[in-house]
Design an enzyme around this catalytic site. Structure first.
Site, mmCIF file in Angstrom:
data_model
loop_
_atom_site.group_PDB
_atom_site.id
_atom_site.type_symbol
_atom_site.label_atom_id
_atom_site.label_comp_id
_atom_site.label_asym_id
_atom_site.label_seq_id
_atom_site.Cartn_x
_atom_site.Cartn_y
_atom_site.Cartn_z
ATOM 1 N N GLU A 158 0.807 -1.227 0.000
ATOM 2 C CA GLU A 158 0.000 0.000 0.000
ATOM 3 C C GLU A 158 0.836 1.271 0.000
ATOM 4 O O GLU A 158 0.653 2.129 0.867
ATOM 5 C CB GLU A 158 -0.964 -0.006 1.199
ATOM 6 C CG GLU A 158 -1.884 -1.209 1.213
ATOM 7 C CD GLU A 158 -2.885 -1.192 2.361
ATOM 8 O OE1 GLU A 158 -2.848 -0.271 3.183
ATOM 9 O OE2 GLU A 158 -3.718 -2.127 2.423
ATOM 10 N N GLU A 178 -6.472 -10.492 -1.334
ATOM 11 C CA GLU A 178 -7.260 -10.216 -0.117
ATOM 12 C C GLU A 178 -8.731 -10.053 -0.451
ATOM 13 O O GLU A 178 -9.377 -9.100 -0.024
ATOM 14 C CB GLU A 178 -6.738 -8.950 0.582
ATOM 15 C CG GLU A 178 -5.267 -9.008 0.940
ATOM 16 C CD GLU A 178 -4.776 -7.804 1.739
ATOM 17 O OE1 GLU A 178 -5.603 -7.064 2.315
ATOM 18 O OE2 GLU A 178 -3.549 -7.605 1.789
#
Ligand code: XIL
Length: 364
Positions: free
Chosen positions: A160, A273
Site C-alpha cells: 500500500e 485479499e
C-alpha cells in the site's frame, strides 16, 4: 442442521453434522474448492488467524478448500517486532508450521507497509534519516525472511505505498516513516534487500483499489511497477487486494484488463485479499447474499479469463466478523453481514456455490 445434508457423506461426517460439530465446508461430499480450482489451473488461498487454528472445524474447512494461506496479521511488523530489538515469531510460526505440515503454500504479509498507522510505535520514534531507516529495513527484512527461507514462497515486500488521490503538487505516495526517511527509493530498496535476504522467494508488490476498476489509482500503481521493472528492481509479482462491496462491485472486464496489463509486465498476478462486504448495499439479507455471490463469481471468472495464478480470500468464515469496519463506517451492528464463502457455522454460502458452480463449467 438439516439431516438431509448428510446425503453422500461418511457416517463420521454425518454424525458430526448432526451433532452440529462440523460445518458442511469441512466434510467429505462435493469436491472441495481447491480441487475444482486446480482443474482450471487456479490456486485458491485464504488469510488465516493463528488463534483460530485451535478449532478443528476451522482447520478442516481450511485444509479441504484452500491451497495457500496468508497469516492475516501475524507477520506484520507491529506484532512480529514489538520492540526494536525484539522479534516475536510464535504466532507466525504456528501458521507456517501448520502449512508446512499440510503442504500448503504460504504468502508472507508484509515486510514494508507504507502507512504509519500500521507501524509499531517504536519505529515512529526512530530518526527519519536514510542511514537509520536503511539499517532498520535491512535488519527487518533479513531477520524475517531468513527465518522462513524455503517455507514462505511469496512475500508482499511493499504494501500500500500508492496514495488514494493524487492532488496537483501532492506526493503520489502514502506518507509514512519509510517515505520520510528514504524518499520513494524505499520501495526499490525493500525489493533489493528482499532478493538478497532470500533469493528463492518470489517478491510481490501488494495494494488495493487497483483491481476494482481501471482508474487513476490503478494507473499510478501500474506506472510504479513499470518503472520498477524498467529499473531492474527485483519484482516478481503483484497482489491485488480486492476488498469489495456489493454496492460498488468490480467490473469483470476491467478486472481482466488490469490483470492482463500487469501480467504483460512479466509479473505473476494474484488476487491477495478478496472479500465482499454486504453492509453498505441494499436489500433483504438473502438478496445481499445473492449479490455477494455474483461479485465472488465475477472475480473468479475474471481470474480464469486472464489466467492469473491465484485468488486468495481475506478469511473464509463469517465467524470472524469485521466489526471494526462497521464502526469505522458508523453503521449499526445488525448490518454486520457476512463477507466470506462460509457462514459462521462453516456451511457454504451462496457465494461458495456460485464459485464452485463456475469452476465446474468446462473451460472455454
Ligand atoms: C487487516 C486485518 O484483516 C485486520 O485484522 C487488522 O486489524 C488490520 O489489517 N490491507 C492489508 C491487510 O494489506 O493487511 C489488512 O488486514 C486489510 C487491508
Amino acid at each position: 442442521m438439516n439431516p438431509g445434508a448428510c446425503l453422500g457423506r461418511t457416517i463420521a461426517a454425518c454424525a458430526g453434522l448432526l451433532a452440529g460439530a462440523v460445518g458442511r465446508g469441512a466434510v467429505e461430499g462435493p469436491p472441495a474448492l481447491r480441487e475444482l480450482a486446480a482443474t482450471r489451473g487456479l490456486r485458491v488461498g485464504t488469510a488465516v488467524k493463528a488463534a483460530a487454528l485451535d478449532e478443528a472445524v476451522y482447520r478442516d474447512t481450511l485444509l479441504r478448500n484452500f491451497a495457500i494461506v496468508t497469516p492475516e496479521n501475524e507477520l506484520k511488523m507491529k506484532p512480529v517486532r514489538p520492540a526494536r530489538d525484539r522479534f516475536e515469531f510464535a504466532a507466525a510460526d504456528r501458521i507456517v508450521d501448520f502449512a508446512q505440515q499440510h503442504g500448503l503454500r504460504v504468502r508472507g504479509h508484509t515486510l514494508c507497509w507504507a502507512a504509519d498507522d500500521h507501524q509499531p510505535a517504536w519505529l515512529l520514534q526512530q530518526a527519519a534519516t536514510p542511514a537509520v531507516a536503511q539499517d532498520l529495513l535491512r535488519e527487518h527484512i533479513f531477520t524475517v525472511m531468513q527465518r522462513y527461507h524455503g517455507r514462505v514462497r511469496d512475500w508482499d515486500v511493499v504494501n500500500e505505498s500508492i496514495a488514494n488521490s493524487n492532488q496537483p503538487g501532492a506526493s503520489p505516495y502514502v506518507d509514512g516513516y519509510w517515505l520520510r526517511a528514504l524518499g520513494e527509493d524505499y520501495i526499490a530498496l525493500a525489493f533489493r534487500l528482499a532478493r538478497e535476504a532470500d533469493p528463492a522467494a518470489r517478491l510481490f508488490y501488494n495494494d488495493y483499489d487497483h483491481g476494482r476498476a481501471l482508474g487513476p489509482k490503478s494507473d499510478r500503481i501500474f506506472a510504479l511497477l513499470q518503472r520498477l521493472k524498467a529499473a531492474g528492481v527485483p519484482l516478481d509479482g503483484v497482489g491485488l487486494q480486492l476488498h469489495c462491496s456489493i454496492k460498488d462491485p468490480p467490473k469483470r472486464a476491467e478486472l481482466v484488463a488490469n490483470f492482463r496489463r500487469l501480467a504483460d509486465l512479466g509479473l505473476v498476478v494474484q488476487v491477495t485479499e478478496l472479500d465482499v462486504e454486504t453492509m453498505t448495499g441494499s436489500g433483504t439479507p438473502e438478496e445481499r447474499l445473492a449479490q455477494q455471490a455474483q461479485v465472488y463469481r465475477d472475480v473468479f471468472a475474471a481470474a480464469l479469463e486472464a489466467k492469473i495464478e491465484a485468488v486468495v480470500t481475506w478469511g473464509f468464515t463469517d465467524k470472524f466478523r469485521h466489526t471494526a469496519l462497521l464502526r469505522r463506517k458508523n453503521l449499526p451492528p445488525e448490518l454486520d453481514t457476512p463477507m466470506w464463502l462460509f457462514d459462521a457455522a462453516y456451511d457454504p454460502k451462496p457465494a461458495f456455490d456460485a464459485v464452485t458452480h463456475l469452476l465446474r463449467e468446462p473451460a472455454p
